[in-house]
Design a protein around this motif. Sequence first.
Motif, short mmCIF file in Angstrom:
data_model
loop_
_atom_site.label_atom_id
_atom_site.label_comp_id
_atom_site.label_asym_id
_atom_site.label_seq_id
_atom_site.Cartn_x
_atom_site.Cartn_y
_atom_site.Cartn_z
N UNK A 11 9.81 42.68 11.08
CA UNK A 11 9.51 44.06 11.43
C UNK A 11 8.84 44.12 12.81
N UNK A 12 8.04 43.11 13.13
CA UNK A 12 7.39 43.04 14.44
C UNK A 12 8.44 43.05 15.56
N UNK A 13 9.47 42.23 15.42
CA UNK A 13 10.55 42.20 16.42
C UNK A 13 11.25 43.55 16.50
N UNK A 14 11.52 44.14 15.34
CA UNK A 14 12.24 45.42 15.32
C UNK A 14 11.42 46.51 16.01
N UNK A 15 10.13 46.62 15.67
CA UNK A 15 9.32 47.68 16.26
C UNK A 15 9.12 47.48 17.76
N UNK A 16 9.02 46.23 18.19
CA UNK A 16 8.93 45.98 19.63
C UNK A 16 10.21 46.44 20.32
N UNK A 17 11.34 46.14 19.70
CA UNK A 17 12.64 46.56 20.26
C UNK A 17 12.73 48.08 20.34
N UNK A 18 12.18 48.78 19.34
CA UNK A 18 12.25 50.24 19.29
C UNK A 18 11.10 50.90 20.06
N UNK A 19 10.29 50.07 20.73
CA UNK A 19 9.13 50.58 21.49
C UNK A 19 8.14 51.33 20.60
N UNK A 24 -0.37 47.15 13.65
CA UNK A 24 -0.64 47.09 12.21
C UNK A 24 0.06 45.93 11.53
N UNK A 25 0.88 45.18 12.29
CA UNK A 25 1.72 44.14 11.70
C UNK A 25 1.11 42.77 11.96
N UNK A 26 0.81 42.06 10.88
CA UNK A 26 0.33 40.68 10.96
C UNK A 26 1.55 39.77 10.91
N UNK A 103 6.64 48.27 2.85
CA UNK A 103 6.34 46.86 2.61
C UNK A 103 7.53 46.04 3.09
N UNK A 104 7.29 45.04 3.92
CA UNK A 104 8.37 44.13 4.33
C UNK A 104 7.94 42.69 4.06
N UNK A 105 8.93 41.84 3.80
CA UNK A 105 8.66 40.43 3.52
C UNK A 105 9.93 39.65 3.74
N UNK A 150 -2.31 45.98 -2.91
CA UNK A 150 -1.72 45.05 -1.95
C UNK A 150 -2.24 45.36 -0.55
N UNK A 151 -2.28 46.64 -0.20
CA UNK A 151 -2.78 47.05 1.11
C UNK A 151 -4.24 46.63 1.30
N UNK A 152 -5.05 46.80 0.27
CA UNK A 152 -6.45 46.41 0.36
C UNK A 152 -6.60 44.92 0.63
N UNK A 153 -5.77 44.11 -0.02
CA UNK A 153 -5.80 42.66 0.22
C UNK A 153 -5.30 42.34 1.63
N UNK A 154 -4.27 43.05 2.07
CA UNK A 154 -3.65 42.79 3.37
C UNK A 154 -4.63 43.05 4.52
N UNK A 155 -5.45 44.08 4.36
CA UNK A 155 -6.40 44.43 5.42
C UNK A 155 -7.72 43.68 5.28
N UNK A 156 -7.84 42.85 4.24
CA UNK A 156 -9.05 42.06 4.06
C UNK A 156 -8.98 40.75 4.83
N UNK A 157 -10.02 39.95 4.66
CA UNK A 157 -10.11 38.68 5.39
C UNK A 157 -10.25 37.49 4.46
N UNK A 158 -9.86 37.65 3.21
CA UNK A 158 -9.99 36.56 2.25
C UNK A 158 -9.07 35.39 2.63
N UNK A 159 -9.55 34.19 2.40
CA UNK A 159 -8.78 32.99 2.73
C UNK A 159 -7.47 32.94 1.95
N UNK A 160 -7.51 33.40 0.68
CA UNK A 160 -6.34 33.31 -0.18
C UNK A 160 -5.62 34.66 -0.32
#
Length: 309
Positions: A11-19, A24-26, A103-105, A150-160
């Motif tokens: 998704x990072x590549x796609x959004x960069x291509x679409x400007x 928000x993308x890790x 959600x993308x994966x 899932x969003x809460x975990x994604x924006x957190x800093x937990x090791x796992x």
Amino acid sequence: MENANFESNSLFELYKHLNLPVNLIDTAEGFSIFNLKEIGFELPYRSTPYRPNFFSFLFIKDGAGNYTIDDYSFEVKPNSVYFTNPSNYRTFCWEKIEEIYLITFDEVFLKKHINKEVFETFPFLLTETVKPKIVTDEFYEIIERIYLQILAEYTGTYHYKYKIIGHLLAVLFYKIKEYFWQDYNPIYEGNRSSQIVKSFKQLLEKHYRDLSSNKIDTVFRVQDYANAQNLHPNYLSNVIKSKTGKPIATWIAEKTISEAKALLQNTSISIKEITFKLGFSEAAHFSNYFKKHTKTTPAQYRKDVSESR
């Protein structure tokens, strides 16, 4: 916009291509989740054609738009769920965005954080074209709780955090499978061409799983995939290309690289052993093949992944 019919591995590549904004993308693990409202689309927005090499789920609580894949156009409305997988070129259009979670994966993420047999457990991931489905308020509340966790975990800093996300994503898959695809048969999807594509994808997945587990040691040729369905190899190649937009050789190459990356990331076995697991006769051949498709060597790829953790 230049480079129409863009192919993106993330998704990072796609959004960069679409400007579009990508803050928000890790990019670390091949996974992302966010509310599309935070992207700041200038509405109405229509993308140029692109083909993703990743999976996605859209959860539309409040919004409107449509997706087009080949000759099919699907309207997305409130209380709908939409799933896409790596396949044909498509475009998307948004007319209203208030609360739409994306959600993308990718395949490496699925096999690393759910299980290696993820496509057997959730065969609907191999579907070709899926219409958006409007769900009941009760079911939407169930899946909303899961994707917000899932969003809460994604924006957190937990090791796992990605291991936790993998478990939560599996729960989401089970809920969706039970609601939509309890009796889903991936071989049958309404016409002969779709059956051929599904059979090919399943055989491709099984073949590389057998290679990885040392059950077999020979890489399939196009002729072998055609023989499995009693088809002429040219006919199989034409169906795969016309239905998915990618030549069969590309499917095989992408699968090989995906399996190689998963083994290099998630195991400590030697590159020589990975060479034989993937059906290559020599480590040099495997290294050259990997570098051709990734622009780096297996050893350097493993080193870069290790240093980034």
